[in-house]
Design a protein around this motif. Structure first.
Motif, mmCIF file in Angstrom:
data_model
loop_
_atom_site.group_PDB
_atom_site.id
_atom_site.type_symbol
_atom_site.label_atom_id
_atom_site.label_comp_id
_atom_site.label_asym_id
_atom_site.label_seq_id
_atom_site.Cartn_x
_atom_site.Cartn_y
_atom_site.Cartn_z
ATOM 1 N N ALA A 183 0.887 -0.902 -0.109
ATOM 2 C CA ALA A 183 0.043 -0.284 0.010
ATOM 3 C C ALA A 183 0.560 1.087 -0.111
ATOM 4 N N CYS A 184 0.713 1.726 -1.278
ATOM 5 C CA CYS A 184 1.056 3.540 -0.878
ATOM 6 C C CYS A 184 0.039 4.513 -0.174
ATOM 7 N N HIS A 185 0.469 5.262 0.599
ATOM 8 C CA HIS A 185 -0.048 6.215 1.729
ATOM 9 C C HIS A 185 0.193 7.531 0.717
ATOM 10 N N CYS A 186 0.885 7.996 -0.629
ATOM 11 C CA CYS A 186 1.312 9.005 -0.926
ATOM 12 C C CYS A 186 0.144 9.539 -1.109
ATOM 13 N N LEU A 187 0.930 11.059 -0.881
ATOM 14 C CA LEU A 187 -0.175 11.962 -1.608
ATOM 15 C C LEU A 187 -0.681 12.282 -3.047
ATOM 16 N N ASN A 188 0.317 11.635 -3.545
ATOM 17 C CA ASN A 188 0.259 11.436 -5.359
ATOM 18 C C ASN A 188 -0.844 9.829 -5.893
ATOM 19 N N CYS A 189 -0.658 9.264 -4.350
ATOM 20 C CA CYS A 189 -1.294 8.090 -5.039
ATOM 21 C C CYS A 189 -2.671 8.221 -4.030
ATOM 22 N N GLN A 190 -3.262 8.909 -3.012
ATOM 23 C CA GLN A 190 -4.254 9.730 -2.473
ATOM 24 C C GLN A 190 -4.762 10.223 -3.938
ATOM 25 N N ARG A 191 -4.648 10.827 -4.872
ATOM 26 C CA ARG A 191 -4.959 12.359 -5.316
ATOM 27 C C ARG A 191 -5.633 10.730 -6.445
ATOM 28 N N TRP A 192 -4.872 10.470 -7.323
ATOM 29 C CA TRP A 192 -4.869 9.511 -8.251
ATOM 30 C C TRP A 192 -5.549 8.788 -8.084
ATOM 31 N N SER A 193 -5.988 8.297 -6.472
ATOM 32 C CA SER A 193 -7.210 7.178 -6.649
ATOM 33 C C SER A 193 -8.548 7.820 -5.647
ATOM 34 N N GLY A 194 -8.260 9.048 -5.471
ATOM 35 C CA GLY A 194 -9.037 9.596 -5.073
ATOM 36 C C GLY A 194 -9.559 8.924 -3.773
ATOM 37 N N SER A 195 -8.911 8.731 -2.856
ATOM 38 C CA SER A 195 -9.047 7.353 -1.709
ATOM 39 C C SER A 195 -7.987 7.559 -0.853
ATOM 40 N N ALA A 196 -8.154 6.671 -0.024
ATOM 41 C CA ALA A 196 -6.447 7.343 0.987
ATOM 42 C C ALA A 196 -5.776 6.624 0.679
ATOM 43 N N PHE A 197 -4.950 5.275 -0.033
ATOM 44 C CA PHE A 197 -4.007 4.743 -0.366
ATOM 45 C C PHE A 197 -4.410 3.968 -1.388
ATOM 46 N N ALA A 198 -3.328 3.872 -1.907
ATOM 47 C CA ALA A 198 -3.457 2.779 -3.379
ATOM 48 C C ALA A 198 -2.847 2.132 -2.889
ATOM 49 N N LYS A 258 4.335 8.259 6.279
ATOM 50 C CA LYS A 258 3.981 9.724 6.478
ATOM 51 C C LYS A 258 2.985 10.271 6.160
ATOM 52 N N ARG A 259 2.327 10.222 5.202
ATOM 53 C CA ARG A 259 1.071 11.018 4.775
ATOM 54 C C ARG A 259 0.344 10.085 4.909
ATOM 55 N N LYS A 260 0.061 8.834 5.839
ATOM 56 C CA LYS A 260 -1.125 8.238 6.152
ATOM 57 C C LYS A 260 -2.510 8.424 7.038
ATOM 58 N N GLN A 261 -3.741 8.674 6.493
ATOM 59 C CA GLN A 261 -4.694 9.037 7.052
ATOM 60 C C GLN A 261 -4.627 8.939 8.028
ATOM 61 N N PRO A 262 -5.124 9.099 9.461
ATOM 62 C CA PRO A 262 -4.546 8.923 10.975
ATOM 63 C C PRO A 262 -5.612 8.019 11.475
ATOM 64 N N TRP A 263 -6.523 7.736 10.780
ATOM 65 C CA TRP A 263 -8.034 6.927 11.126
ATOM 66 C C TRP A 263 -7.345 5.590 10.830
ATOM 67 N N ILE A 264 -6.346 5.791 9.821
ATOM 68 C CA ILE A 264 -6.335 4.305 9.656
ATOM 69 C C ILE A 264 -5.194 3.594 10.659
ATOM 70 N N SER A 265 -5.139 2.087 11.512
ATOM 71 C CA SER A 265 -4.881 1.638 12.002
ATOM 72 C C SER A 265 -3.872 0.672 11.198
ATOM 73 N N LEU A 266 -2.307 0.215 11.662
ATOM 74 C CA LEU A 266 -1.951 -0.708 10.425
ATOM 75 C C LEU A 266 -1.551 -1.702 11.089
ATOM 76 N N PRO A 267 -1.496 -2.691 10.907
ATOM 77 C CA PRO A 267 -1.398 -4.722 11.819
ATOM 78 C C PRO A 267 -0.031 -4.272 12.200
ATOM 79 N N GLU A 268 0.491 -4.869 13.470
ATOM 80 C CA GLU A 268 1.841 -5.368 14.189
ATOM 81 C C GLU A 268 2.258 -5.830 13.087
#
Ligand SMILES: [Zn+2]
Ligand SMILES: [Zn+2]
Length: 146
Positions: free
Chosen positions: A26-41, A114-124
């Protein structure tokens, strides 16, 4: 191991045949957020020759950070399908959400957190980097999975 996929309208079909499970990340960068219209790609890194595409696609090519990237989309509904970049010759990065059964796979890494949306928790325990890993760092994670 095979996957099939399609765009939203179904005009483009994709067949993917890989020897070993292709790495999903998963890529959480700003470009991927824009490309996908979502929180990550969600990306699957595949050898180009493993992918067979049928239907009409349109491409968009852009140059950024010294590399040229070509994005492939359905020519009818403009769903993004995959891209190629001269930073990784011979590979294609598939937008994994278009694959049937992609829900059976979990990303082995998260990049640009570092661009991840704060409501997403990643698995340990899953690999993550604030930005892009080096190819060596990423390859080390892939070989752990294999
Ligand atoms: Zn389509
Ligand atoms: Zn990204």
């Amino acid at each position: 191991m095979g996957f099939t996929g399609q765009c939203r309208c179904g005009q483009v079909q994709l067949h993917l045949q890989v020897q070993t499970l292709a790495p999903l990340y998963a890529c959480h960068c700003l470009n991927c957020q824009r490309w996908s219209g979502s929180a990550f790609a969600l990306h699957m890194l595949c050898p180009a020759q493993a992918i067979e595409v049928s239907g009409n696609t349109q491409t968009y090519t852009l140059a950024a950070e010294g590399h040229t990237s070509t994005q492939y989309a359905c020519g009818t509904c403009f769903t993004r399908l995959f891209n190629e970049t001269d930073a990784a010759p011979g590979m294609r990065v598939v937008r994994a959400g278009i694959l049937h059964g992609a829900d059976r796979l979990a990303p082995l890494a998260h990049i640009w957190v570092k661009r991840k949306q704060p409501w997403i928790s990643l698995p340990e325990g899953v690999a993550q980097w604030p930005q892009s890993p080096t190819p060596e760092e990423f390859a080390a994670v892939i070989s752990e999975q294999a």
